[in-house]
Motif scaffolding. Structure first.
Motif, short mmCIF file in Angstrom:
data_model
loop_
_atom_site.label_atom_id
_atom_site.label_comp_id
_atom_site.label_asym_id
_atom_site.label_seq_id
_atom_site.Cartn_x
_atom_site.Cartn_y
_atom_site.Cartn_z
N GLY A 40 0.82 -1.20 0.00
CA GLY A 40 0.00 0.00 0.00
C GLY A 40 0.85 1.25 0.00
N SER A 41 1.98 1.21 0.70
CA SER A 41 2.89 2.36 0.75
C SER A 41 3.49 2.68 -0.61
CB SER A 41 4.03 2.08 1.75
OG SER A 41 3.53 1.87 3.04
N CYS A 42 3.43 1.73 -1.53
CA CYS A 42 3.97 1.96 -2.88
C CYS A 42 3.03 2.76 -3.77
CB CYS A 42 4.28 0.63 -3.56
SG CYS A 42 5.61 -0.31 -2.79
N MET A 43 1.76 2.89 -3.37
CA MET A 43 0.80 3.60 -4.22
C MET A 43 1.18 5.06 -4.46
SD MET A 43 -1.37 1.28 -5.20
CE MET A 43 0.11 0.24 -5.23
N PRO A 44 1.61 5.82 -3.45
CA PRO A 44 2.05 7.19 -3.74
C PRO A 44 3.25 7.25 -4.66
CG PRO A 44 1.56 6.94 -1.41
CD PRO A 44 1.55 5.56 -2.00
N VAL A 45 4.12 6.24 -4.63
CA VAL A 45 5.26 6.20 -5.54
C VAL A 45 4.77 5.99 -6.96
CG1 VAL A 45 7.41 5.01 -6.09
CG2 VAL A 45 6.73 5.31 -3.71
N LEU A 46 3.78 5.11 -7.11
CA LEU A 46 3.19 4.90 -8.43
C LEU A 46 2.68 6.22 -9.00
CD1 LEU A 46 0.83 1.98 -9.41
CD2 LEU A 46 0.25 4.31 -10.06
N GLY A 47 2.00 6.97 -8.16
CA GLY A 47 1.47 8.26 -8.59
C GLY A 47 2.56 9.24 -8.97
N ALA A 48 3.73 9.11 -8.33
CA ALA A 48 4.80 10.08 -8.56
C ALA A 48 5.60 9.81 -9.83
CB ALA A 48 5.74 10.09 -7.34
N VAL A 49 5.78 8.52 -10.20
CA VAL A 49 6.72 8.23 -11.29
C VAL A 49 6.09 7.57 -12.51
CG1 VAL A 49 8.57 7.96 -9.60
CG2 VAL A 49 7.39 5.93 -10.44
N LEU A 50 4.90 6.98 -12.38
CA LEU A 50 4.34 6.17 -13.46
C LEU A 50 4.23 6.94 -14.77
CD1 LEU A 50 2.98 3.43 -14.23
CD2 LEU A 50 0.79 4.53 -13.67
N LEU A 51 3.84 8.20 -14.69
CA LEU A 51 3.55 8.97 -15.91
C LEU A 51 4.77 9.65 -16.50
CD1 LEU A 51 0.18 10.62 -14.83
CD2 LEU A 51 0.54 8.49 -16.06
N SER A 52 5.89 9.59 -15.83
CA SER A 52 7.08 10.28 -16.31
C SER A 52 7.44 9.93 -17.76
CB SER A 52 8.26 9.99 -15.38
OG SER A 52 9.41 10.69 -15.80
N PRO A 53 7.41 8.65 -18.17
CA PRO A 53 7.80 8.32 -19.55
C PRO A 53 6.85 8.86 -20.61
CG PRO A 53 7.96 6.39 -18.13
CD PRO A 53 7.20 7.43 -17.36
N LEU A 55 4.99 11.82 -20.40
CA LEU A 55 4.73 13.26 -20.36
C LEU A 55 4.94 13.94 -21.71
CD1 LEU A 55 6.10 14.52 -16.91
CD2 LEU A 55 3.75 14.06 -17.59
N PRO A 56 6.01 13.61 -22.46
CA PRO A 56 6.14 14.25 -23.78
C PRO A 56 4.98 13.93 -24.72
CG PRO A 56 8.22 13.26 -23.09
CD PRO A 56 7.18 12.79 -22.12
N THR A 57 4.47 12.71 -24.64
CA THR A 57 3.33 12.33 -25.49
C THR A 57 2.07 13.09 -25.08
OG1 THR A 57 4.28 10.11 -25.57
CG2 THR A 57 2.04 10.37 -26.40
N VAL A 68 -0.09 24.74 -21.74
CA VAL A 68 0.31 23.34 -21.75
C VAL A 68 1.68 23.14 -21.11
CG1 VAL A 68 1.31 23.52 -24.07
CG2 VAL A 68 0.54 21.29 -23.21
N ALA A 69 2.58 24.11 -21.28
CA ALA A 69 3.94 23.97 -20.74
C ALA A 69 3.95 23.92 -19.22
CB ALA A 69 4.83 25.12 -21.22
N ILE A 70 2.93 24.50 -18.60
CA ILE A 70 2.82 24.47 -17.13
C ILE A 70 1.95 23.30 -16.67
CG2 ILE A 70 1.96 25.72 -15.11
CD1 ILE A 70 2.59 28.32 -16.59
N LEU A 71 0.87 23.04 -17.40
CA LEU A 71 -0.10 22.03 -16.98
C LEU A 71 0.45 20.61 -17.08
CD1 LEU A 71 -3.37 23.50 -18.55
CD2 LEU A 71 -2.75 23.43 -16.12
N VAL A 72 1.22 20.32 -18.11
CA VAL A 72 1.73 18.95 -18.27
C VAL A 72 2.67 18.56 -17.13
CG1 VAL A 72 3.14 17.43 -19.71
CG2 VAL A 72 1.33 18.80 -20.75
N PRO A 73 3.66 19.37 -16.76
CA PRO A 73 4.47 19.00 -15.59
C PRO A 73 3.64 18.85 -14.32
CG PRO A 73 5.57 20.72 -16.84
CD PRO A 73 4.19 20.59 -17.42
N THR A 129 -8.01 15.68 -11.50
CA THR A 129 -8.04 14.30 -11.01
C THR A 129 -6.70 13.94 -10.36
OG1 THR A 129 -7.30 13.30 -13.11
CG2 THR A 129 -9.68 13.60 -12.79
N ARG A 130 -5.61 14.50 -10.88
CA ARG A 130 -4.30 14.23 -10.29
C ARG A 130 -4.20 14.83 -8.88
NH1 ARG A 130 -1.67 10.37 -11.48
NH2 ARG A 130 0.36 11.37 -11.24
N ALA A 131 -4.81 15.98 -8.69
CA ALA A 131 -4.84 16.57 -7.35
C ALA A 131 -5.62 15.66 -6.40
CB ALA A 131 -5.48 17.96 -7.40
N LEU A 132 -6.73 15.10 -6.87
CA LEU A 132 -7.53 14.19 -6.04
C LEU A 132 -6.78 12.90 -5.76
CD1 LEU A 132 -11.01 14.79 -7.71
CD2 LEU A 132 -10.22 15.60 -5.48
#
Length: 416
Positions: A40-53, A55-57, A68-73, A129-132
Protein backbone atom coordinates in the motif's frame (compact mmCIF):
# COMPACT_ATOMS: atom_id res chain seq x y z
CA UNK A 1 2.19 -5.17 44.96
CA UNK A 2 0.60 -2.29 43.09
CA UNK A 3 3.64 -0.14 43.72
CA UNK A 4 5.95 -2.88 42.46
CA UNK A 5 3.89 -3.43 39.31
CA UNK A 6 3.77 0.28 38.65
CA UNK A 7 7.52 0.58 39.08
CA UNK A 8 8.07 -2.29 36.65
CA UNK A 9 5.79 -0.66 34.12
CA UNK A 10 7.62 2.63 34.47
CA UNK A 11 10.96 0.92 33.93
CA UNK A 12 9.66 -0.79 30.84
CA UNK A 13 8.34 2.51 29.60
CA UNK A 14 11.68 4.20 29.95
CA UNK A 15 13.46 1.38 28.19
CA UNK A 16 10.95 1.14 25.36
CA UNK A 17 9.07 4.38 24.75
CA UNK A 18 7.50 3.06 21.59
CA UNK A 19 5.60 0.38 23.41
CA UNK A 20 4.92 2.39 26.52
CA UNK A 21 3.10 5.11 24.66
CA UNK A 22 0.32 2.82 23.59
CA UNK A 23 -3.31 3.68 24.20
CA UNK A 24 -4.42 0.63 22.27
CA UNK A 25 -4.19 -3.03 23.13
CA UNK A 26 -1.08 -4.78 21.88
CA UNK A 27 -1.82 -7.21 19.07
CA UNK A 28 1.17 -8.46 17.15
CA UNK A 29 0.87 -7.92 13.44
CA UNK A 30 1.22 -10.77 10.97
CA UNK A 31 3.64 -11.01 8.07
CA UNK A 32 0.70 -10.84 5.64
CA UNK A 33 -0.50 -7.59 7.21
CA UNK A 34 3.00 -6.16 7.03
CA UNK A 35 3.42 -7.06 3.35
CA UNK A 36 0.05 -5.54 2.46
CA UNK A 37 0.95 -2.29 4.24
CA UNK A 38 4.28 -2.21 2.41
CA UNK A 39 2.51 -2.69 -0.93
CA UNK A 40 0.00 0.00 0.00
CA UNK A 41 2.89 2.36 0.75
CA UNK A 42 3.97 1.96 -2.88
CA UNK A 43 0.80 3.60 -4.22
CA UNK A 44 2.05 7.19 -3.74
CA UNK A 45 5.26 6.20 -5.54
CA UNK A 46 3.19 4.90 -8.43
CA UNK A 47 1.47 8.26 -8.59
CA UNK A 48 4.80 10.08 -8.56
CA UNK A 49 6.72 8.23 -11.29
CA UNK A 50 4.34 6.17 -13.46
CA UNK A 51 3.55 8.97 -15.91
CA UNK A 52 7.08 10.28 -16.31
CA UNK A 53 7.80 8.32 -19.55
CA UNK A 54 4.61 9.56 -21.26
CA UNK A 55 4.73 13.26 -20.36
CA UNK A 56 6.14 14.25 -23.78
CA UNK A 57 3.33 12.33 -25.49
CA UNK A 58 0.72 14.02 -23.31
CA UNK A 59 2.28 17.41 -24.13
CA UNK A 60 2.07 16.65 -27.85
CA UNK A 61 -1.57 15.53 -27.58
CA UNK A 62 -2.59 18.74 -25.81
CA UNK A 63 -0.24 21.02 -27.76
CA UNK A 64 -3.07 23.46 -28.56
CA UNK A 65 -4.19 23.80 -24.94
CA UNK A 66 -3.33 27.21 -23.40
CA UNK A 67 -0.72 26.84 -20.66
CA UNK A 68 0.31 23.34 -21.75
CA UNK A 69 3.94 23.97 -20.74
CA UNK A 70 2.82 24.47 -17.13
CA UNK A 71 -0.10 22.03 -16.98
CA UNK A 72 1.73 18.95 -18.27
CA UNK A 73 4.47 19.00 -15.59
CA UNK A 74 1.69 19.51 -13.02
CA UNK A 75 0.23 16.16 -14.08
CA UNK A 76 3.31 14.61 -12.49
CA UNK A 77 4.00 16.96 -9.58
CA UNK A 78 0.62 18.12 -8.27
CA UNK A 79 -0.10 14.88 -6.32
CA UNK A 80 3.02 15.48 -4.20
CA UNK A 81 1.80 18.94 -3.30
CA UNK A 82 -1.56 17.60 -2.15
CA UNK A 83 0.06 14.79 -0.16
CA UNK A 84 2.00 17.48 1.68
CA UNK A 85 -1.08 19.63 2.26
CA UNK A 86 -3.55 16.91 3.24
CA UNK A 87 -1.43 14.43 5.26
CA UNK A 88 -1.90 16.22 8.63
CA UNK A 89 -5.67 16.20 8.09
CA UNK A 90 -5.51 12.53 7.04
CA UNK A 91 -3.69 11.67 10.25
CA UNK A 92 -6.20 13.48 12.44
CA UNK A 93 -9.10 11.73 10.68
CA UNK A 94 -7.36 8.36 11.11
CA UNK A 95 -7.09 8.96 14.86
CA UNK A 96 -10.77 9.91 15.06
CA UNK A 97 -12.49 7.31 12.86
CA UNK A 98 -9.92 4.52 12.68
CA UNK A 99 -7.24 3.41 10.25
CA UNK A 100 -8.45 0.34 8.38
CA UNK A 101 -11.70 1.53 6.78
CA UNK A 102 -10.20 4.90 5.98
CA UNK A 103 -7.33 3.16 4.18
CA UNK A 104 -9.71 0.96 2.18
CA UNK A 105 -11.89 3.89 1.08
CA UNK A 106 -8.78 5.83 0.09
CA UNK A 107 -7.54 2.89 -1.99
CA UNK A 108 -10.84 2.62 -3.88
CA UNK A 109 -10.99 6.39 -4.47
CA UNK A 110 -7.35 6.32 -5.61
CA UNK A 111 -8.25 3.75 -8.26
CA UNK A 112 -11.24 5.80 -9.46
CA UNK A 113 -9.42 9.13 -9.73
CA UNK A 114 -6.25 7.47 -11.00
CA UNK A 115 -7.95 5.77 -13.95
CA UNK A 116 -10.31 8.70 -14.73
CA UNK A 117 -7.92 10.44 -17.21
CA UNK A 118 -8.29 7.46 -19.56
CA UNK A 119 -11.80 8.76 -20.31
CA UNK A 120 -10.97 12.48 -20.32
CA UNK A 121 -9.83 14.79 -23.07
CA UNK A 122 -9.24 18.06 -21.22
CA UNK A 123 -5.85 18.74 -19.69
CA UNK A 124 -7.29 20.86 -16.89
CA UNK A 125 -9.66 18.02 -15.96
CA UNK A 126 -6.73 15.58 -15.83
CA UNK A 127 -4.79 17.92 -13.53
CA UNK A 128 -7.83 18.09 -11.21
CA UNK A 129 -8.04 14.30 -11.01
CA UNK A 130 -4.30 14.23 -10.29
CA UNK A 131 -4.84 16.57 -7.35
CA UNK A 132 -7.53 14.19 -6.04
CA UNK A 133 -5.09 11.30 -6.47
CA UNK A 134 -2.71 13.25 -4.21
CA UNK A 135 -5.45 13.60 -1.58
CA UNK A 136 -5.98 9.82 -1.66
CA UNK A 137 -2.23 9.22 -1.46
CA UNK A 138 -2.05 11.33 1.69
CA UNK A 139 -4.60 9.07 3.40
CA UNK A 140 -2.99 5.87 2.07
CA UNK A 141 0.56 6.72 3.11
CA UNK A 142 -0.48 8.04 6.52
CA UNK A 143 -2.71 5.05 7.31
CA UNK A 144 -0.16 2.48 6.12
CA UNK A 145 2.66 3.98 8.17
CA UNK A 146 0.43 4.43 11.22
CA UNK A 147 -0.74 0.81 11.06
CA UNK A 148 2.88 -0.38 10.83
CA UNK A 149 3.43 1.53 14.06
CA UNK A 150 0.27 0.02 15.56
CA UNK A 151 0.94 -3.59 14.58
CA UNK A 152 4.70 -3.90 15.11
CA UNK A 153 7.10 -2.88 17.85
CA UNK A 154 10.82 -2.68 18.47
CA UNK A 155 12.74 -5.03 16.12
CA UNK A 156 9.76 -5.91 13.92
CA UNK A 157 8.80 -2.27 13.55
CA UNK A 158 12.36 -1.44 12.48
CA UNK A 159 12.17 -4.28 9.98
CA UNK A 160 9.00 -3.03 8.34
CA UNK A 161 10.00 0.64 8.38
CA UNK A 162 13.25 -0.25 6.61
CA UNK A 163 11.37 -2.45 4.15
CA UNK A 164 8.95 0.40 3.50
CA UNK A 165 11.79 2.44 2.00
CA UNK A 166 13.12 -0.64 0.17
CA UNK A 167 9.71 -1.41 -1.34
CA UNK A 168 9.04 2.18 -2.40
CA UNK A 169 12.51 2.58 -3.92
CA UNK A 170 12.38 -0.66 -5.90
CA UNK A 171 8.78 -0.02 -6.93
CA UNK A 172 9.81 3.35 -8.39
CA UNK A 173 12.13 1.58 -10.84
CA UNK A 174 9.43 -0.99 -11.64
CA UNK A 175 6.74 1.64 -12.18
CA UNK A 176 8.98 3.64 -14.51
CA UNK A 177 9.46 0.51 -16.62
CA UNK A 178 5.76 -0.38 -16.57
CA UNK A 179 4.82 3.20 -17.42
CA UNK A 180 7.04 3.09 -20.49
CA UNK A 181 5.63 -0.26 -21.63
CA UNK A 182 1.99 0.76 -21.17
CA UNK A 183 2.65 4.15 -22.74
CA UNK A 184 4.02 2.51 -25.87
CA UNK A 185 0.45 1.59 -26.76
CA UNK A 186 -0.89 5.08 -26.09
CA UNK A 187 -0.49 7.51 -23.20
CA UNK A 188 -4.01 6.84 -21.88
CA UNK A 189 -3.22 3.17 -21.24
CA UNK A 190 -0.78 4.15 -18.50
CA UNK A 191 -3.61 5.28 -16.23
CA UNK A 192 -5.05 1.76 -16.02
CA UNK A 193 -2.19 0.85 -13.71
CA UNK A 194 -4.02 2.70 -10.92
CA UNK A 195 -6.69 -0.01 -10.90
CA UNK A 196 -4.25 -2.28 -9.03
CA UNK A 197 -5.32 -0.42 -5.88
CA UNK A 198 -8.75 -2.11 -6.06
CA UNK A 199 -7.15 -5.57 -6.10
CA UNK A 200 -4.91 -4.66 -3.19
CA UNK A 201 -7.82 -3.19 -1.20
CA UNK A 202 -9.86 -6.36 -1.76
CA UNK A 203 -7.04 -8.41 -0.24
CA UNK A 204 -6.63 -5.95 2.65
CA UNK A 205 -10.32 -6.12 3.59
CA UNK A 206 -10.27 -9.52 5.36
CA UNK A 207 -6.63 -9.38 6.48
CA UNK A 208 -6.14 -6.00 8.17
CA UNK A 209 -7.58 -5.39 11.63
CA UNK A 210 -8.46 -2.14 13.33
CA UNK A 211 -6.42 -1.81 16.55
CA UNK A 212 -8.74 -2.00 19.57
CA UNK A 213 -8.80 1.05 21.82
CA UNK A 214 -8.19 0.44 25.49
CA UNK A 215 -10.89 1.90 27.79
CA UNK A 216 -8.29 2.45 30.51
CA UNK A 217 -6.40 5.20 28.70
CA UNK A 218 -7.14 8.84 28.02
CA UNK A 219 -8.25 8.87 24.39
CA UNK A 220 -7.94 12.66 24.22
CA UNK A 221 -4.19 12.50 24.42
CA UNK A 222 -2.62 15.72 23.17
CA UNK A 223 -0.15 15.69 20.32
CA UNK A 224 3.34 16.31 21.74
CA UNK A 225 4.00 19.21 19.38
CA UNK A 226 7.25 20.27 20.99
CA UNK A 227 8.81 16.83 20.64
CA UNK A 228 7.29 16.15 17.22
CA UNK A 229 8.51 19.45 15.76
CA UNK A 230 12.12 18.27 15.86
CA UNK A 231 11.77 15.15 13.67
CA UNK A 232 9.31 17.03 11.44
CA UNK A 233 11.76 19.87 10.74
CA UNK A 234 14.70 17.51 10.22
CA UNK A 235 12.50 15.43 7.91
CA UNK A 236 11.75 18.52 5.81
CA UNK A 237 15.46 18.83 5.11
CA UNK A 238 15.73 15.05 4.78
CA UNK A 239 13.05 15.08 2.08
CA UNK A 240 15.05 17.60 0.07
CA UNK A 241 18.20 15.50 0.43
CA UNK A 242 16.40 12.25 -0.41
CA UNK A 243 14.93 13.49 -3.68
CA UNK A 244 17.97 15.46 -4.86
CA UNK A 245 19.52 12.61 -6.83
CA UNK A 246 16.15 11.15 -7.81
CA UNK A 247 15.50 14.37 -9.68
CA UNK A 248 18.99 15.55 -10.67
CA UNK A 249 21.34 12.59 -11.15
CA UNK A 250 20.56 12.27 -14.86
CA UNK A 251 21.40 15.95 -15.35
CA UNK A 252 24.72 15.53 -13.54
CA UNK A 253 25.64 12.56 -15.73
CA UNK A 254 24.64 14.48 -18.85
CA UNK A 255 26.82 17.42 -17.85
CA UNK A 256 29.75 15.01 -17.51
CA UNK A 257 29.25 13.84 -21.10
CA UNK A 258 27.00 10.78 -20.81
CA UNK A 259 24.44 10.95 -23.61
CA UNK A 260 23.25 7.33 -23.79
CA UNK A 261 19.77 7.23 -22.24
CA UNK A 262 20.03 3.51 -21.50
CA UNK A 263 23.29 3.99 -19.58
CA UNK A 264 21.83 6.92 -17.67
CA UNK A 265 18.95 4.63 -16.70
CA UNK A 266 21.40 1.97 -15.53
CA UNK A 267 23.32 4.51 -13.45
CA UNK A 268 20.08 5.76 -11.90
CA UNK A 269 19.08 2.16 -11.13
CA UNK A 270 22.45 1.64 -9.40
CA UNK A 271 21.81 4.68 -7.21
CA UNK A 272 18.33 3.35 -6.41
CA UNK A 273 19.85 0.01 -5.45
CA UNK A 274 22.19 1.82 -3.04
CA UNK A 275 19.15 3.55 -1.52
CA UNK A 276 17.44 0.20 -1.05
CA UNK A 277 20.56 -1.29 0.56
CA UNK A 278 20.87 1.67 2.91
CA UNK A 279 17.25 1.23 3.96
CA UNK A 280 17.63 -2.53 4.31
CA UNK A 281 20.60 -2.03 6.64
CA UNK A 282 18.23 -0.34 9.10
CA UNK A 283 16.93 -3.80 9.98
CA UNK A 284 20.36 -4.61 11.37
CA UNK A 285 21.29 -1.31 13.01
CA UNK A 286 17.90 0.17 13.93
CA UNK A 287 18.42 -0.73 17.59
CA UNK A 288 21.16 1.90 17.89
CA UNK A 289 18.48 4.62 17.78
CA UNK A 290 17.93 7.70 15.62
CA UNK A 291 20.39 9.92 17.46
CA UNK A 292 23.23 7.56 16.44
CA UNK A 293 21.93 6.64 12.97
CA UNK A 294 20.90 10.09 11.73
CA UNK A 295 24.45 11.52 11.94
CA UNK A 296 25.69 8.51 9.95
CA UNK A 297 22.93 8.88 7.36
CA UNK A 298 23.41 12.63 6.96
CA UNK A 299 27.18 12.16 7.03
CA UNK A 300 27.11 9.68 4.14
CA UNK A 301 24.77 11.98 2.24
CA UNK A 302 27.07 14.95 2.84
CA UNK A 303 30.17 13.07 1.67
CA UNK A 304 28.36 11.80 -1.43
CA UNK A 305 27.07 15.24 -2.42
CA UNK A 306 30.50 16.83 -1.97
CA UNK A 307 32.12 14.05 -4.05
CA UNK A 308 29.61 14.78 -6.83
CA UNK A 309 30.53 18.45 -6.58
CA UNK A 310 34.22 17.66 -6.99
CA UNK A 311 33.77 14.91 -9.61
CA UNK A 312 35.26 15.43 -13.06
CA UNK A 313 34.35 11.98 -14.39
CA UNK A 314 31.31 9.74 -14.48
CA UNK A 315 32.84 7.01 -12.23
CA UNK A 316 33.70 9.62 -9.59
CA UNK A 317 30.19 11.09 -9.74
CA UNK A 318 28.69 7.62 -9.36
CA UNK A 319 30.82 6.93 -6.28
CA UNK A 320 29.33 10.07 -4.78
CA UNK A 321 25.82 9.08 -5.91
CA UNK A 322 26.10 5.62 -4.34
CA UNK A 323 27.38 7.04 -1.03
CA UNK A 324 24.66 9.70 -0.89
CA UNK A 325 21.94 7.23 -1.89
CA UNK A 326 23.01 4.77 0.79
CA UNK A 327 22.83 7.63 3.28
CA UNK A 328 19.35 8.72 2.25
CA UNK A 329 18.18 5.09 2.28
CA UNK A 330 19.18 4.84 5.95
CA UNK A 331 17.78 8.31 6.58
CA UNK A 332 14.06 7.75 6.02
CA UNK A 333 13.47 4.79 8.39
CA UNK A 334 15.62 6.55 11.01
CA UNK A 335 13.47 9.67 10.74
CA UNK A 336 10.10 7.91 10.96
CA UNK A 337 11.35 5.81 13.89
CA UNK A 338 12.28 9.02 15.68
CA UNK A 339 8.84 10.51 14.99
CA UNK A 340 6.94 7.37 16.05
CA UNK A 341 9.01 7.17 19.22
CA UNK A 342 7.61 10.46 20.56
CA UNK A 343 3.97 9.75 19.67
CA UNK A 344 1.37 8.25 21.98
CA UNK A 345 -0.62 5.73 19.97
CA UNK A 346 -3.87 7.67 20.47
CA UNK A 347 -2.47 10.46 18.25
CA UNK A 348 -0.09 8.38 16.15
CA UNK A 349 -2.13 9.03 13.01
CA UNK A 350 -1.99 12.80 13.48
CA UNK A 351 1.73 12.73 14.16
CA UNK A 352 2.44 10.42 11.24
CA UNK A 353 0.44 12.71 8.97
CA UNK A 354 2.54 15.69 10.03
CA UNK A 355 5.73 13.70 9.44
CA UNK A 356 4.50 12.60 6.01
CA UNK A 357 3.65 16.18 5.15
CA UNK A 358 7.17 17.31 6.04
CA UNK A 359 8.70 14.62 3.82
CA UNK A 360 6.55 15.45 0.82
CA UNK A 361 7.02 19.19 1.19
CA UNK A 362 10.73 18.42 0.97
CA UNK A 363 10.10 16.44 -2.20
CA UNK A 364 8.01 19.20 -3.76
CA UNK A 365 10.44 22.04 -3.05
CA UNK A 366 13.60 20.02 -3.80
CA UNK A 367 13.97 21.20 -7.44
CA UNK A 368 13.47 24.83 -6.40
CA UNK A 369 16.02 24.57 -3.57
CA UNK A 370 18.65 22.95 -5.79
CA UNK A 371 17.98 25.49 -8.55
CA UNK A 372 18.47 28.36 -6.09
CA UNK A 373 21.64 26.84 -4.62
CA UNK A 374 22.97 26.12 -8.11
CA UNK A 375 22.30 29.67 -9.27
CA UNK A 376 24.11 31.04 -6.22
CA UNK A 377 27.05 28.61 -6.37
CA UNK A 378 27.61 28.51 -10.12
CA UNK A 379 26.05 25.30 -11.37
CA UNK A 380 24.01 22.19 -10.55
CA UNK A 381 26.92 20.18 -9.14
CA UNK A 382 27.96 23.11 -6.94
CA UNK A 383 24.39 23.48 -5.68
CA UNK A 384 24.34 19.80 -4.71
CA UNK A 385 27.71 20.28 -3.01
CA UNK A 386 26.37 23.18 -0.95
CA UNK A 387 23.45 20.97 0.07
CA UNK A 388 26.04 18.41 1.13
CA UNK A 389 27.68 20.94 3.43
CA UNK A 390 24.27 21.68 4.94
CA UNK A 391 23.75 17.93 5.40
CA UNK A 392 27.01 17.81 7.37
CA UNK A 393 25.63 20.50 9.67
CA UNK A 394 22.37 18.55 9.96
CA UNK A 395 24.34 15.47 11.03
CA UNK A 396 25.46 17.35 14.13
CA UNK A 397 22.06 18.97 14.74
CA UNK A 398 20.19 15.66 14.48
CA UNK A 399 22.53 13.98 16.97
CA UNK A 400 21.68 16.45 19.71
CA UNK A 401 18.02 16.91 18.74
CA UNK A 402 17.19 13.19 18.55
CA UNK A 403 19.20 12.40 21.67
CA UNK A 404 17.44 15.09 23.69
CA UNK A 405 14.02 13.95 22.41
CA UNK A 406 14.77 10.40 23.54
CA UNK A 407 15.89 11.54 26.98
CA UNK A 408 12.87 13.83 27.41
CA UNK A 409 10.49 11.10 26.31
CA UNK A 410 11.96 8.58 28.74
CA UNK A 411 11.80 11.05 31.65
CA UNK A 412 8.18 11.90 30.85
CA UNK A 413 7.21 8.24 30.73
CA UNK A 414 9.03 7.44 33.94
CA UNK A 415 7.22 10.24 35.74
CA UNK A 416 3.80 9.42 34.24
Amino acid sequence: MTSSSSSGAHSASAANPGSANSGLTRSLGTTMQGVLLLLGSCMPVLGAVLLSPVLPTIAAHFADTPGVAILVPMVLTVPALFVALVSPVAGAVADKVGRKNLLLWAMFAYAIFGTAPFFMDTLVGIVVTRALVGVCEAFIMTCCTTLIGDYFHETRRNKYLSLQTVFTTVSAVAFLTIGGLLGAGGWRNTFWMYSVAVVLAAIMLPVLREPVKSPTRNLRQAVPWRQLSKPALVTLFGGIAFYTLVVHLSYILTELGLADVARIGMMSALASLATAMGAFSFRLVGGFGPYRLLPIAFGLTAIGFVVIWAASSIPAAMIGAVLASAGTGLLLPSLITWALGVLPQEVRGTGTGIWTSSLWIGQFICPFVIAALGAAAGGLAAGIGILGLLAAVMAVVSFFAAGRSANTNNLTLTEA
